[in-house]
Design a protein around this motif. Structure first.
Motif, PDB file in Angstrom:
ATOM      1  N   THR A  63       0.851  -1.123   0.032  1.00  0.00           N
ATOM      2  CA  THR A  63      -0.069   0.035   0.131  1.00  0.00           C
ATOM      3  C   THR A  63       0.690   1.226  -0.046  1.00  0.00           C
ATOM      4  N   ILE A  64       0.534   2.371  -0.419  1.00  0.00           N
ATOM      5  CA  ILE A  64       1.138   3.716  -0.522  1.00  0.00           C
ATOM      6  C   ILE A  64       0.248   4.680   0.214  1.00  0.00           C
ATOM      7  N   GLN A  65       0.818   5.243   1.257  1.00  0.00           N
ATOM      8  CA  GLN A  65       0.048   6.199   2.002  1.00  0.00           C
ATOM      9  C   GLN A  65       0.634   7.477   2.226  1.00  0.00           C
ATOM     10  N   ARG A  66      -0.161   8.799   2.633  1.00  0.00           N
ATOM     11  CA  ARG A  66       0.968   9.740   2.809  1.00  0.00           C
ATOM     12  C   ARG A  66       1.980   9.528   4.022  1.00  0.00           C
ATOM     13  N   GLY A  67       3.095  10.541   3.966  1.00  0.00           N
ATOM     14  CA  GLY A  67       3.908  10.467   4.859  1.00  0.00           C
ATOM     15  C   GLY A  67       3.760  11.640   5.828  1.00  0.00           C
ATOM     16  N   ALA A  68       5.127  11.838   6.560  1.00  0.00           N
ATOM     17  CA  ALA A  68       4.822  12.935   7.589  1.00  0.00           C
ATOM     18  C   ALA A  68       4.787  14.340   7.014  1.00  0.00           C
ATOM     19  N   GLY A  69       5.478  14.552   6.052  1.00  0.00           N
ATOM     20  CA  GLY A  69       5.660  15.833   5.477  1.00  0.00           C
ATOM     21  C   GLY A  69       5.118  16.087   4.094  1.00  0.00           C
ATOM     22  N   PRO A  70       5.208  17.348   3.452  1.00  0.00           N
ATOM     23  CA  PRO A  70       4.807  17.388   1.998  1.00  0.00           C
ATOM     24  C   PRO A  70       5.534  16.607   1.024  1.00  0.00           C
ATOM     25  N   GLY A  71       4.849  15.841   0.198  1.00  0.00           N
ATOM     26  CA  GLY A  71       5.642  14.947  -0.847  1.00  0.00           C
ATOM     27  C   GLY A  71       6.150  13.807  -0.406  1.00  0.00           C
ATOM     28  N   PHE A  72       5.849  13.493   0.967  1.00  0.00           N
ATOM     29  CA  PHE A  72       6.380  12.281   1.541  1.00  0.00           C
ATOM     30  C   PHE A  72       5.340  11.151   1.432  1.00  0.00           C
ATOM     31  N   LYS A  73       5.875  10.022   1.254  1.00  0.00           N
ATOM     32  CA  LYS A  73       4.901   8.814   1.033  1.00  0.00           C
ATOM     33  C   LYS A  73       5.550   7.599   1.712  1.00  0.00           C
ATOM     34  N   ILE A  74       4.601   6.722   2.219  1.00  0.00           N
ATOM     35  CA  ILE A  74       5.172   5.465   2.908  1.00  0.00           C
ATOM     36  C   ILE A  74       4.675   4.208   1.924  1.00  0.00           C
ATOM     37  N   VAL A  75       5.566   3.533   1.474  1.00  0.00           N
ATOM     38  CA  VAL A  75       5.411   2.182   0.622  1.00  0.00           C
ATOM     39  C   VAL A  75       5.486   0.919   1.667  1.00  0.00           C
ATOM     40  N   SER A  76       4.476   0.094   2.179  1.00  0.00           N
ATOM     41  CA  SER A  76       4.406  -0.909   3.076  1.00  0.00           C
ATOM     42  C   SER A  76       3.795  -1.898   2.447  1.00  0.00           C
ATOM     43  N   GLY A  77       4.476  -3.135   2.757  1.00  0.00           N
ATOM     44  CA  GLY A  77       3.778  -4.448   2.158  1.00  0.00           C
ATOM     45  C   GLY A  77       4.810  -5.444   2.183  1.00  0.00           C
ATOM     46  N   ARG A  78       4.437  -6.671   1.423  1.00  0.00           N
ATOM     47  CA  ARG A  78       5.416  -7.695   1.412  1.00  0.00           C
ATOM     48  C   ARG A  78       5.861  -8.129  -0.122  1.00  0.00           C
ATOM     49  N   MET A  79       7.010  -8.917   0.073  1.00  0.00           N
ATOM     50  CA  MET A  79       7.392  -9.536  -1.164  1.00  0.00           C
ATOM     51  C   MET A  79       8.478 -10.549  -0.816  1.00  0.00           C
ATOM     52  N   ALA A  80       8.494 -11.642  -1.392  1.00  0.00           N
ATOM     53  CA  ALA A  80       9.037 -13.012  -1.043  1.00  0.00           C
ATOM     54  C   ALA A  80       9.264 -12.861   0.277  1.00  0.00           C
ATOM     55  N   ASN A  81       7.918 -13.135   1.121  1.00  0.00           N
ATOM     56  CA  ASN A  81       7.797 -13.303   2.439  1.00  0.00           C
ATOM     57  C   ASN A  81       8.407 -12.571   3.245  1.00  0.00           C
ATOM     58  N   LYS A  82       8.869 -11.256   2.655  1.00  0.00           N
ATOM     59  CA  LYS A  82       9.646 -10.196   3.602  1.00  0.00           C
ATOM     60  C   LYS A  82       8.820  -8.968   3.713  1.00  0.00           C
ATOM     61  N   ASP A  83       8.710  -8.629   4.898  1.00  0.00           N
ATOM     62  CA  ASP A  83       7.991  -7.238   5.249  1.00  0.00           C
ATOM     63  C   ASP A  83       9.041  -5.849   4.536  1.00  0.00           C
ATOM     64  N   ILE A  84       8.080  -5.140   3.915  1.00  0.00           N
ATOM     65  CA  ILE A  84       8.929  -4.033   3.364  1.00  0.00           C
ATOM     66  C   ILE A  84       8.325  -2.602   3.471  1.00  0.00           C
ATOM     67  N   ARG A  85       9.168  -1.684   4.050  1.00  0.00           N
ATOM     68  CA  ARG A  85       8.744  -0.456   4.522  1.00  0.00           C
ATOM     69  C   ARG A  85       9.736   0.628   3.987  1.00  0.00           C
ATOM     70  N   ILE A  86       9.161   1.535   2.963  1.00  0.00           N
ATOM     71  CA  ILE A  86      10.128   2.357   2.216  1.00  0.00           C
ATOM     72  C   ILE A  86       9.421   3.917   2.511  1.00  0.00           C
ATOM     73  N   ASP A  87      10.329   4.745   2.990  1.00  0.00           N
ATOM     74  CA  ASP A  87       9.789   6.047   3.212  1.00  0.00           C
ATOM     75  C   ASP A  87      10.339   6.910   1.901  1.00  0.00           C
ATOM     76  N   ILE A  88       9.576   7.365   1.171  1.00  0.00           N
ATOM     77  CA  ILE A  88      10.086   8.191   0.012  1.00  0.00           C
ATOM     78  C   ILE A  88       9.495   9.587   0.028  1.00  0.00           C
ATOM     79  N   ARG A  89      10.038  10.339  -0.698  1.00  0.00           N
ATOM     80  CA  ARG A  89       9.905  11.768  -1.022  1.00  0.00           C
ATOM     81  C   ARG A  89       9.653  12.153  -2.302  1.00  0.00           C
ATOM     82  N   LYS A  90       8.825  12.923  -2.687  1.00  0.00           N
ATOM     83  CA  LYS A  90       8.707  13.095  -4.344  1.00  0.00           C
ATOM     84  C   LYS A  90       9.352  14.234  -4.958  1.00  0.00           C
ATOM     85  N   GLU A  91      10.185  14.172  -5.843  1.00  0.00           N
ATOM     86  CA  GLU A  91      11.025  15.126  -6.334  1.00  0.00           C
ATOM     87  C   GLU A  91      10.395  15.860  -7.358  1.00  0.00           C
ATOM     88  N   ASN A  92      10.667  17.201  -7.431  1.00  0.00           N
ATOM     89  CA  ASN A  92      10.227  18.160  -8.434  1.00  0.00           C
ATOM     90  C   ASN A  92      10.700  17.716 -10.097  1.00  0.00           C
TER      91      ASN A  92
END
Length: 347
Positions: free
Chosen positions: A318-347
């Protein structure tokens, strides 16, 4: 003989002077660098002023009619445009335009500026460059002769308008943009000098077969050329768009990933467009590329990887809003491993 008003003569003089000044300065700056630019500007302006004064004196003495003066300034305008087009064409042929250093061509696409993008595209094939240059040179030569000047302007105007759009949209520089705008306006001015001939050629009524002379049939046939493409586009199934997640993202943190897809590389960027989900590990040569399905309501997506070929695990997240403007959180599973990635959108 048609009477030429003072305003028409003044406009012709203004157009020829401005274009002549710009063309002379552009050529002088590049090909006569020994002359300081301010001196070059002074010499060109002086030459134009002397020409204007001499013509004014002869006109007052009665040796020049308004029609002759008008024809002279228009001829000078055609001359300077033709000179510039020939110069543009020769520069293309001799690799002074559309030339990009090989080292730049190996840079990532996003690192190239507007001028580099345009020159790299048009300069990829030398034969294509020569064809463009040849059309510019031939039409420029035609512009110098009265009988072919109208055809030359008709050929040149789309070329100039295309250059104008490229220069403004790809931001090749304010001076360059203003120059090509003035050159295009000058070409339109030359075209409008033959407005009567153009009107007669393009707006005269032609004859149609008898069964199409009916006004309703003619209009229906004309409108069908517009409505058929519109109907086909309306029925076409376009790819889904997701503007809320579309973009290029910088990875700010990826705490659960100890090791990247390529040895010790770590995830640095994420790209999400309307079709692909891309994860980059350090540089553009180290990427996972996959197709994804996204649910706008649940914010869930599924990524099926296409590259590398040996990557068969599917990402569910899933992809949800993060803590600040442009921030998002990608969280889920792949190959039986949990994944959480904090990302920020670039202009």
């Amino acid at each position: 003989m048609t009477q030429i008003s003072y305003s028409k003569n003044a406009l012709a003089c203004f157009m020829a002077s401005v274009i002549g000044l710009i063309v002379s300065l552009r050529i002088g700056k590049r090909f006569i660098p020994q002359i300081p630019y301010l001196v070059l500007i002074g010499l060109v302006i002086l030459a134009l002023l002397v020409t204007i004064v001499l013509i004014t004196i002869r006109k007052r003495k009665g040796s020049l009619s308004p029609a002759t003066t008008f024809a002279f300034w228009n001829a000078m305008l055609r001359y300077f445009i033709a000179m510039d087009m020939v110069m543009f064409g020769l520069q293309k042929i001799f690799h002074l335009q559309f030339a990009i250093p090989l080292g730049v061509l190996d840079n990532p696409f996003s690192s190239l500026d507007g001028e580099q993008l345009v020159w790299a595209f048009f300069g990829k094939y030398y034969a294509f460059t020569v064809i463009i240059a040849s059309v510019q040179i031939i039409s420029a030569v035609m512009l110098l002769f009265k009988r072919t000047s109208l055809l030359a302007v008709i050929v040149l105007l789309p070329i100039l308008f295309n250059i104008l759009l490229l220069d403004w949209f790809y931001n090749l520089g304010l001076v360059v943009n203003i120059y090509i705008t003035l050159l295009t306006i000058a070409a339109v001015y030359l075209l409008l000098l033959d407005y009567g001939r153009l009107k007669e050629f393009f707006l005269t009524t032609g004859s149609l077969p008898a069964n199409l002379e009916n006004g309703l049939k003619k209009n229906a046939l004309r409108l069908s050329a517009v409505f058929i493409p519109v109907i086909l586009m309306a029925a076409y199934k376009f790819p889904a768009t997701h503007p809320e997640i579309y973009g290029k993202y910088e990875v700010k943190s990826n705490p659960l990933q100890k090791q990247g897809a390529y040895g010790d590389s770590v995830l640095t960027k994420v790209f999400i467009d309307n079709a692909d989900f891309v994860m980059e590990y350090g540089n553009y040569q180290k990427r996972w590329i996959g197709s994804y399905e996204y649910n706008n309501l649940s914010k869930q997506f599924k990524v099926t990887w296409r590259y590398p070929a040996n990557l068969h695990d599917t990402l569910y997240a899933t992809i949800q809003r993060g803590a600040g403007p442009g921030f998002k959180i990608v969280s889920g599973r792949m190959a039986n491993k949990d994944i959480r990635i904090d990302i920020r959108k670039e202009n």
